[in-house]
Write a protein that holds these residues in place. Structure first.
Motif, PDB file in Angstrom:
ATOM      1  N   PRO A 173      -1.847 -27.680 -18.512  1.00 19.89           N
ATOM      2  CA  PRO A 173      -3.020 -27.298 -19.308  1.00 19.89           C
ATOM      3  C   PRO A 173      -4.177 -26.904 -18.380  1.00 19.89           C
ATOM      4  O   PRO A 173      -4.424 -27.579 -17.385  1.00 19.89           O
ATOM      5  CB  PRO A 173      -3.358 -28.565 -20.083  1.00 19.89           C
TER       6      PRO A 173
ATOM      7  N   PHE B  11      -7.333 -27.202 -18.612  1.00 18.76           N
ATOM      8  CA  PHE B  11      -8.439 -28.137 -18.385  1.00 18.76           C
ATOM      9  C   PHE B  11      -7.990 -29.291 -17.502  1.00 18.76           C
ATOM     10  O   PHE B  11      -8.789 -29.839 -16.742  1.00 18.76           O
ATOM     11  CB  PHE B  11      -9.061 -28.630 -19.680  1.00 18.76           C
ATOM     12  N   LEU B  12      -6.699 -29.617 -17.578  1.00 24.47           N
ATOM     13  CA  LEU B  12      -6.199 -30.648 -16.676  1.00 24.47           C
ATOM     14  C   LEU B  12      -6.232 -30.109 -15.250  1.00 24.47           C
ATOM     15  O   LEU B  12      -6.664 -30.791 -14.312  1.00 24.47           O
ATOM     16  CB  LEU B  12      -4.771 -31.019 -17.076  1.00 24.47           C
TER      17      LEU B  12
ATOM     18  N   LEU C  49      -9.681 -30.250 -13.926  1.00 23.78           N
ATOM     19  CA  LEU C  49     -10.055 -31.598 -13.497  1.00 23.78           C
ATOM     20  C   LEU C  49      -9.417 -31.936 -12.154  1.00 23.78           C
ATOM     21  O   LEU C  49     -10.081 -32.454 -11.248  1.00 23.78           O
ATOM     22  CB  LEU C  49      -9.566 -32.610 -14.520  1.00 23.78           C
TER      23      LEU C  49
ATOM     24  N   ILE D 230     -12.312 -24.316 -23.735  1.00 23.70           N
ATOM     25  CA  ILE D 230     -12.269 -25.731 -23.400  1.00 23.70           C
ATOM     26  C   ILE D 230     -12.488 -25.937 -21.903  1.00 23.70           C
ATOM     27  O   ILE D 230     -13.192 -26.858 -21.492  1.00 23.70           O
ATOM     28  CB  ILE D 230     -10.948 -26.343 -23.896  1.00 23.70           C
TER      29      ILE D 230
ATOM     30  N   VAL E 156     -15.241 -28.164 -20.252  1.00 23.55           N
ATOM     31  CA  VAL E 156     -14.966 -29.221 -19.282  1.00 23.55           C
ATOM     32  C   VAL E 156     -15.728 -28.966 -17.976  1.00 23.55           C
ATOM     33  O   VAL E 156     -16.303 -29.872 -17.386  1.00 23.55           O
ATOM     34  CB  VAL E 156     -13.444 -29.313 -19.013  1.00 23.55           C
TER      35      VAL E 156
ATOM     36  N   ILE F 217       0.937 -27.050 -24.936  1.00 23.28           N
ATOM     37  CA  ILE F 217      -0.429 -27.119 -24.426  1.00 23.28           C
ATOM     38  C   ILE F 217      -1.434 -26.858 -25.530  1.00 23.28           C
ATOM     39  O   ILE F 217      -2.510 -27.468 -25.577  1.00 23.28           O
ATOM     40  CB  ILE F 217      -0.583 -26.142 -23.251  1.00 23.28           C
TER      41      ILE F 217
ATOM     42  N   THR G 269      -2.464 -29.981 -26.924  1.00 22.63           N
ATOM     43  CA  THR G 269      -3.498 -30.761 -26.235  1.00 22.63           C
ATOM     44  C   THR G 269      -4.861 -30.149 -26.479  1.00 22.63           C
ATOM     45  O   THR G 269      -5.851 -30.851 -26.596  1.00 22.63           O
ATOM     46  CB  THR G 269      -3.242 -30.831 -24.714  1.00 22.63           C
TER      47      THR G 269
ATOM     48  N   PHE H 266      -8.223 -31.796 -28.281  1.00 23.47           N
ATOM     49  CA  PHE H 266      -9.594 -31.718 -27.777  1.00 23.47           C
ATOM     50  C   PHE H 266     -10.562 -31.443 -28.914  1.00 23.47           C
ATOM     51  O   PHE H 266     -11.689 -31.930 -28.924  1.00 23.47           O
ATOM     52  CB  PHE H 266      -9.665 -30.593 -26.737  1.00 23.47           C
TER      53      PHE H 266
ATOM     54  N   GLN I 252      -5.953 -36.394 -19.384  1.00 24.65           N
ATOM     55  CA  GLN I 252      -6.956 -35.469 -18.875  1.00 24.65           C
ATOM     56  C   GLN I 252      -8.364 -36.034 -18.901  1.00 24.65           C
ATOM     57  O   GLN I 252      -9.213 -35.627 -19.669  1.00 24.65           O
ATOM     58  CB  GLN I 252      -6.902 -34.152 -19.600  1.00 24.65           C
TER      59      GLN I 252
ATOM     60  N   VAL J  85      -7.014 -38.914 -13.470  1.00 27.79           N
ATOM     61  CA  VAL J  85      -6.725 -38.052 -12.331  1.00 27.79           C
ATOM     62  C   VAL J  85      -7.010 -38.777 -11.017  1.00 27.79           C
ATOM     63  O   VAL J  85      -6.230 -38.707 -10.067  1.00 27.79           O
ATOM     64  CB  VAL J  85      -7.548 -36.748 -12.421  1.00 27.79           C
TER      65      VAL J  85
ATOM     66  N   ASP K 270     -19.430 -32.298 -20.703  1.00 33.34           N
ATOM     67  CA  ASP K 270     -18.275 -33.168 -20.607  1.00 33.34           C
ATOM     68  C   ASP K 270     -18.582 -34.359 -19.720  1.00 33.34           C
ATOM     69  O   ASP K 270     -19.228 -34.230 -18.679  1.00 33.34           O
ATOM     70  CB  ASP K 270     -17.117 -32.358 -20.009  1.00 33.34           C
TER      71      ASP K 270
ATOM     72  N   ILE L 214     -17.639 -34.309 -15.932  1.00 32.63           N
ATOM     73  CA  ILE L 214     -18.562 -33.642 -15.017  1.00 32.63           C
ATOM     74  C   ILE L 214     -19.676 -34.610 -14.623  1.00 32.63           C
ATOM     75  O   ILE L 214     -20.096 -34.665 -13.473  1.00 32.63           O
ATOM     76  CB  ILE L 214     -19.162 -32.386 -15.676  1.00 32.63           C
TER      77      ILE L 214
END
Lengths: 328, 379, 681
Positions: free
Chosen positions: A149, A151-152, A155, A269, A273, B309, B312, B316, B336, B341, C353, C356
């Motif tokens: 994904p 947005f993952l 990150l 998204i 993010v 995906i 996901t 969100f 996520q 992470v 977010d 962040i």
């Protein structure tokens, strides 16, 4: 060709009109309106509105009129290039959108160029060298790209860049330039930042395009005419580039027009993010608060982009492959 | 790999006569068998479906069982050999909250070994949705052993990631693929009709596509989120959403198919088939479509991760599949955030299974294409 | 379990109140001493070694904290100093010299240490609705709360008094206070705002609750330039606490005053052309135009009294970076005579977010922030303190319950019969494993309890109310439920009398320490005793829509019985009795009449505003007891710092207290007095 373009331009107008109605209706679809969100905010601050007071508030915000009157007012404004006023921020929508639209398009273009310059050659290479270890490697990375994904990925990249290089890579500008007017310095500063979102947004598209290009070319390379051309002694690369690639690129061209709007909704998204100053986060917020003129205007711009994109696709399609006679 | 291709030219190790008599499907299968990577992929895909069929049996723990004492436990290695004996075991672990960082910390106790056992009793589940049982492939004898038996660690609620992954496979490899199938069918059909006929049919279908594409998806999702009946089960919501995704998703493929058909319908083999009186659908599906099979396979294998995906992304927006249902998308959504992470990277493992599944499906598709394509051996 | 002990470094003004506490035996007496503070000038200096003995409640053992605080004798500053930047501007003649910019008797905010001017406090914000991100730290109020929130201290008003049995309140302003554009701040600003804005039904369709008593809206009268009087029909003893919360920088009414000489240009009474100007600017009406120009998010030039004011080109909510700079006319100094604030500017970066926010914090790009910092972020942020050059502190909140499970008592479906059954609710309360939830979702920092007031509040009803039915006892829950819903279906879920499965739908929205995951834990606990439960996550707006329409079975929101005199009724009535709230709001035209206990509670609450402090506390306790006994709202955990209590502070930022009162009402971090923060190099 000319009549075709003209005819399409004529359908463009009713289509836009239709979409503006749909957009307006969709924003109204969830229960409540902007004021219900506003009232929640009021309550959190210890204020309560009784039904009568709510009516007066509606009037103040121009929400008291029937929905078609509000719609007509909005559309009438747009015809004069005035998108109305954000209910929440009480600022003109034009002002809110301008800069963000520019940045959205810049980011979009960067991503598209990045995607195409990387994906098309890799796709061709993979197809020509099918089942070589390089092809397998690209295959693996493609699916890695498609299967993660956005947005993952955003990150993970942000974290690792920070953890190992000590850089914090959020936004499109360093704080000094964010609110500064455009200048050479600001452009350079943007170029320093833009590669991260470009990379993240482009990964999925690049991987996808590589696969499609490879597959399309494989379909063509297996055809008898290629063999004939080869027998005639055309140099291999020239042969491939001249015919099969041109045909293989057809499906990609069919949807090229959607790249920008697609990137936009896909980036929504990620942009949220990564806190990018693009239209996405603004739209999301406007939809949540039912700030209808703001949300409606952004959606309308997107729609226009999609429609224009489709048209451009059709034109390019006809140009690239003379066998196609559109509208015949 | 070149040797593969050469080998494929020779008929399989049956008599030549058999090759002449064999049906087309048999020929395809013989050719497919020669494609080693495709065969390996097929085996793996079958494994995925085995997992999808028996998630309860393969899981170690109840996927919803949470506990504060094992929040964010890192994966515990299963040691296969105890000294020289092939006796798999895990070391004991215990968790404690760090009073300064307030994080749960899990300390391995190298003194205690918990042996892994096979076919042990654990939480109850329904085998293939029918037979209630509590037998699991592996487990440990003691509660402490079960506590430590976490091959992929635990999540922020202390739930077992491995078991969740098993259960997630079921939904993602079934309902998740329904949407892909629908959009594949619609895309080929509508795109085919549009490109084959051109003219008014084309105009109408293209305007429809334009309309669907131009329709802003996010407000649609938000509106749907509010409109979905509150008493629907999560699975039902998810199914409805997959269908809706595919109702929008077919447009890309349709555009691509149409572009190719517009170009192809003028070609001799199409004219020949038409003159022969072949039905329209047959011309589309039997004659025109196979000439860009690779493209279709690529599009399909690309659609699978896309739909996982998309799920996901919908999570969100507060839509999509949610707790307590488990899918790969749900697992990825939970991973996520920065805490995961930075401090619990094992939560990203479901991402690997998405990639792995798609890769193998793709290789399988490639092998199938090569096997079915009469021209493929010429190169 | 943690006890909230207010071991706070107490500053000048508060020493006196605390000295009183030392001799006091009961919380009631503490409050009495607070009353005293009103008559004593706050600048009174005392040297004292204080031994604080705090009686938490009568029910628990006395806990003694020794806190030795040496407060230097501070002479009221006679000469004043200013930021070198302002000194330059004053020298260049752009602004008047310091003594002409501050009141003759400026507010003295005691600084923990003498600082140097300069620096920027960097924060993040989440958009236009996040107005209190700025409003709380850069606050302007007539009165504000002390660091431990034990008392109100003078701010824009130097003193105030009640007369006529609490019906009349007089506020004395500081002579020479100026708006950020240099205009004098006088009683005229109060009168203009009241007569021309609050009383105008078009601008102000909603009259401010805080100026209302049972008898209606109060009136405002100018006594002289620096004296304002409010008159009410009924005794209104809680008015100071309420006026201290009238500090909104947008909207029409939640402010006692407006910069009259500036705002008059947007008011039709003073500018007949305003309608034309409004439509030229694209506003629906002149009233909308007025409100837009009053809202500092739209019009940063609108004069303010805040320590930091937005720069000319900053638009709060739409600016990617919003900057506020020091107000040259700010009315407060510290005990050394330095005009505050020490810090030059606040800089907010717009983010969308939480991740962040964390990245920025770890990268050392946040200097002071508690808002939007979740408790779940604490471990990661704490581990990276050294990398980012910041420190983490915790200011526990006094939230009664972060999670309040509100049962809709007026649910019309068959489930309603069970929701109205108190034993059913008791069983479900016992079914919740609160300690487990506290450990998982609140890192063990909360307290398992019902939505009772915090023990630090004077109307805390006692432990037996706060902890009743909170022990985890699934066996007991099953036993009770077996009596009410004995039949189960094949999956082990309980059936209602009509043969249908009891299926509870729990509406929730994430935020303020309420993760949807946590609700799943509760649902799992309930399913373990056979009650099928679905967690229904919706948007915030949809949640409140559903609640207002009474479409919720179970509604999740923070809960707690705040000071009943301050918290308006709908807070507790809205979710359990949506139809009755409608009945009250529509004056009996719609909805359902209150059942006796609801009516009784409503009347008791209405009475509290009219009572003097001591009686009010007694009545508040009664209300809390009565309401908690009903268990319309099941509490899960409370008193955790999850609501804005996890604070990131740059290592370079000085004078940030280790602990300060944390609640919405006190406008935390205002209780930490951010004006006196300063940066060391």
């Amino acid at each position: 060709m000319l009549t075709f373009v003209l005819r399409r331009l004529i359908t463009f107008v009713p289509m836009m009109f239709l979409m503006s109605v749909v957009a307006f209706a969709l924003i109204q679809a969830p229960p409540g309106d902007f004021l219900s969100d506003y009232v929640v905010q009021l309550q959190n601050q210890g204020e309560y509105a009784d039904p009568g007071e709510l009516e007066s508030l509606r009037k103040q915000y121009g929400l008291g009129q029937p929905i078609y009157v509000q719609y007509a007012k909005w559309v009438w404004g747009i015809l004069r290039w005035d998108f109305g006023r954000s209910l929440e921020m009480r600022v003109s929508v034009n002002d809110l959108i301008n800069e963000r639209l520019t940045l959205t398009i810049i980011l979009g273009l960067f991503t598209v160029v990045f995607t195409w310059t990387l994906a098309i050659p890799i796709g061709i290479f993979s197809a020509v060298r099918q089942y070589s270890w390089i092809d397998y490697m690209f295959t693996f990375f493609s699916y890695l790209g498609v299967g993660t994904p956005n947005f993952l990925l955003a990150l993970v990249i942000m974290w690792f860049v920070f953890a190992y290089f000590g850089l914090s890579i959020t936004g499109l500008f360093s704080p000094d330039y964010v609110e500064a007017p455009w200048s050479l310095g600001k452009i350079i500063d943007m170029l320093k930042h833009i590669w991260v979102p470009m990379l993240i947004l482009g990964t999925d598209g690049t991987a996808r395009l590589t696969r499609i290009m490879r597959a399309n070319l494989l379909d063509e390379l297996n055809k008898p005419y290629v063999e004939t051309a080869r027998a005639k002694g055309l140099p291999e690369w020239q042969l491939i580039m001249r015919y099969p690639v041109r045909i293989a690129i057809n499906p990609i061209v069919s949807t090229i027009g959607w790249t920008l709007p697609q990137l936009f909704s896909g980036s929504l998204i990620v942009a949220t993010v990564m806190s990018l100053p693009t239209l996405g986060p603004l739209l999301l917020r406007a939809l949540y608060t039912q700030d209808m003129f703001l949300a409606g205007s952004i959606i309308l711009i997107l729609t226009a982009l999609t429609l224009i994109g489709t048209l451009v696709s059709d034109i390019v399609l006809a140009l690239i492959d003379p066998r196609i006679r559109i509208g015949a | 790999m070149a040797s593969d291709r050469v080998a494929a030219q020779t008929p399989p190790a049956t008599s030549e006569e058999a090759a002449y008599l064999a049906s087309q499907w048999k020929l395809v299968w013989w050719r497919f068998r020669r494609h080693k990577l495709a065969m390996a992929s097929l085996a793996i895909v079958l494994c995925f479906y085995f997992v999808a069929a028996f998630p309860g049996f393969l899981s170690i723990h109840d996927p919803l069982d949470s506990s504060s004492s094992r929040v964010f436990m890192p994966p515990q290695r299963i040691h296969l050999f105890d000294g020289w004996l092939p006796r798999p075991f895990v070391y004991g672990v215990s968790g404690e909250r760090n009073p300064v960082t307030l994080a749960m910390e899990h300390v391995q106790d190298r003194e205690t070994k918990h042996y892994v056992q096979f076919f042990v009793r654990g939480h109850q589940y329904k085998l293939i949705g029918l037979i209630r049982t509590d037998i699991h492939l592996i487990g440990a004898a003691t509660p402490e052993g079960m506590h430590a038996l976490r091959p992929l660690g635990t999540d922020k609620l202390g739930r077992d990631v491995f078991s969740r992954l098993m259960y997630g496979t079921r939904i993602s490899m079934s309902i998740g693929l329904v949407g892909v199938a629908i959009s594949l069918f619609l895309g080929v059909l509508m795109g085919g009709l549009s490109g084959y006929h051109g003219g008014w049919t084309d105009s109408i279908i293209q305007r429809l596509i334009e309309f669907l594409r131009a329709m802003p998806t996010i407000p649609v999702w938000l509106a749907l989120g509010a409109a979905v009946p509150q008493d629907w089960s999560v699975i039902r919501v998810y199914f409805a959403i997959s269908v809706i995704i595919s109702l929008i998703g077919w447009t890309t493929l349709a555009r691509e198919v149409r572009g190719r058909f517009l170009a192809m319908r003028e070609e001799d083999f199409v004219t020949a088939a038409q003159l022969y009186g072949t039905s329209q659908l047959r011309v589309i599906f039997r004659h025109m479509l196979p000439s860009f099979m690779s493209h279709i396979i690529a599009t399909t294998t690309l659609a699978i991760p896309a739909i996982i995906i998309a799920e996901t992304a919908l999570s969100f927006l507060g839509l999509g599949l949610r707790q307590p249902a488990i899918s790969w998308g749900v697992l990825l959504f939970e991973a996520q955030n920065l805490q995961a992470v930075a401090n619990a990277p094992w939560l990203l493992v479901p991402g690997l299974s998405v990639i792995f599944a798609v890769l193998t499906l793709n290789f399988m598709g490639d092998g199938l294409r090569d096997a079915a394509d009469p021209y493929s051996v010429q190169r | 379990m943690r006890k909230q002990l207010w071991a706070i470094a107490l500053l000048t003004g508060l020493v006196l109140a605390l000295a009183g506490c030392a001799s006091s035996e009961t919380p009631e007496t503490i409050i009495k001493e607070v009353e005293v503070i009103r008559e004593v000038p706050v600048e009174t200096e005392v040297i004292k070694e204080v031994e604080v003995e705090k009686v938490v409640t009568k029910e628990v053992p006395v806990e003694v904290i020794k806190e030795i605080e040496v407060v230097k004798e501070i002479p009221a500053p006679k000469s004043f100093y200013e930021s070198p930047l302002l000194a330059q501007r004053a020298q260049a003649g752009q602004i008047p010299p310091i003594q002409d910019r501050i009141p003759t008797e400026p507010m003295v905010i005691p600084a923990a240490s003498q600082g140097t001017y300069g620096g920027t406090i960097r924060r993040v914000y989440f958009g236009p609705a996040d107005i209190w991100n700025f409003g709380r730290i850069s606050s302007e109020r007539l009165l504000r709360w002390s660091q431990d929130a034990s008392a109100l201290v003078p701010a824009l008003a130097k003193s105030w008094e009640a007369s006529n049995e609490g019906r009349t309140w007089t506020f004395h302003l500081r002579e020479g206070t100026r708006w950020s554009n240099g205009d004098p701040f006088t009683a005229d600003d109060f009168v203009f705002h009241y007569e021309d804005v609050i009383l105008d039904d078009e601008i102000a369709p909603i009259k401010p609750n805080r100026l209302k008593t049972v008898g209606g809206l109060g009136t405002v009268t100018k006594i002289d330039d620096y004296t304002v009087r409010y008159d009410f029909e009924d005794p209104y003893w809680v008015f100071p606490e309420n006026i201290a919360q009238m500090d909104q920088f947008n909207g029409c009414c939640n402010q006692p005053y407006a910069p009259s000489s500036y705002m008059k240009q947007f008011h039709i009474k003073y500018n007949p052309n305003v309608e034309a100007e409004a439509s030229a600017e694209g506003h629906e009406s002149w009233q909308a135009y007025y409100l837009a120009m009053f809202d500092i998010r739209v019009n940063p030039l609108r004069p303010m009294l805040k320590p930091w004011i937005p720069t000319e080109d900053s638009r709060y909510g739409s600016s990617q970076v919003f900057t506020a700079v020091r107000n040259p006319y700010f009315y407060a100094v510290d005990q050394y005579g330095n005009q505050l604030p020490y810090v030059d500017r606040l800089q907010y970066t717009l983010v969308q977010d939480n991740d962040i926010l964390q990245l920025k914090a770890i990268a050392g790009e946040i200097d002071f922030q508690g808002r939007h910092v979740n408790l779940s972020m604490f471990p990661l942020l704490k581990e990276n303190e050294a990398t980012g050059g910041y420190r983490m502190t915790i200011w526990p909140a006094n939230t009664g319950a972060e999670i309040g499970i509100h049962f809709n008592q007026q649910w019309t479906g068959a489930e309603g019969d069970y929701f109205r059954n108190k034993d059913f609710r008791i069983a479900l309360s016992h079914a919740i494993n609160r300690d487990e939830i506290n450990e998982i979702s609140y890192l063990g920092q909360g307290v398992a309890r019902q939505p009772a007031p915090a023990p630090s509040e004077p109307h805390y009803p006692g432990d037996q109310y706060a902890f009743e039915w909170t022990e985890y006892d699934p066996a007991k829950a099953n036993e009770i439920l077996d009596g009410i819903l004995p039949n189960k279906d094949a999956d082990g879920f309980r059936l209602m009398d009509n043969g249908e499965r009891l299926h509870i739908i729990m509406d929730t929205t994430p935020g303020e320490g309420r993760d949807t995951d946590t609700m799943e834990l509760i649902a799992a606990d309930w399913e373990a005793v056979g009650v099928k439960t679905k967690v229904n996550e919706v948007t915030r707006t949809l949640l409140s829509e559903r609640r207002e329409a009474g479409e919720h079975m179970v509604y999740i929101w923070g809960s707690g019985i705040g000071d009943p005199a301050l918290v308006p009724a709908p807070d507790w009535m809205g979710a359990p009795f949506p139809q009755t709230l409608l009945w009250y709001n529509s004056g009996g035209a719609q909805g359902i009449e209150p059942i006796p206990i609801v009516k009784e509670l409503t009347d008791m609450r209405a009475r509290t505003t009219q009572l003097p402090l001591e009686e009010r506390i007694e009545l508040g306790k009664e209300i809390a007891k009565k309401q908690l006994e009903q268990l319309w709202i099941i509490g899960v955990t409370g008193l955790s710092p999850s609501n804005q209590g996890v604070i990131i502070t740059s290592d370079r930022l000085r004078n940030v207290p280790e602990i300060a009162a944390n609640a919405w009402m006190f406008r935390t971090p205002s209780t930490g007095f951010p004006e006196q923060f300063w940066f060391s190099n």
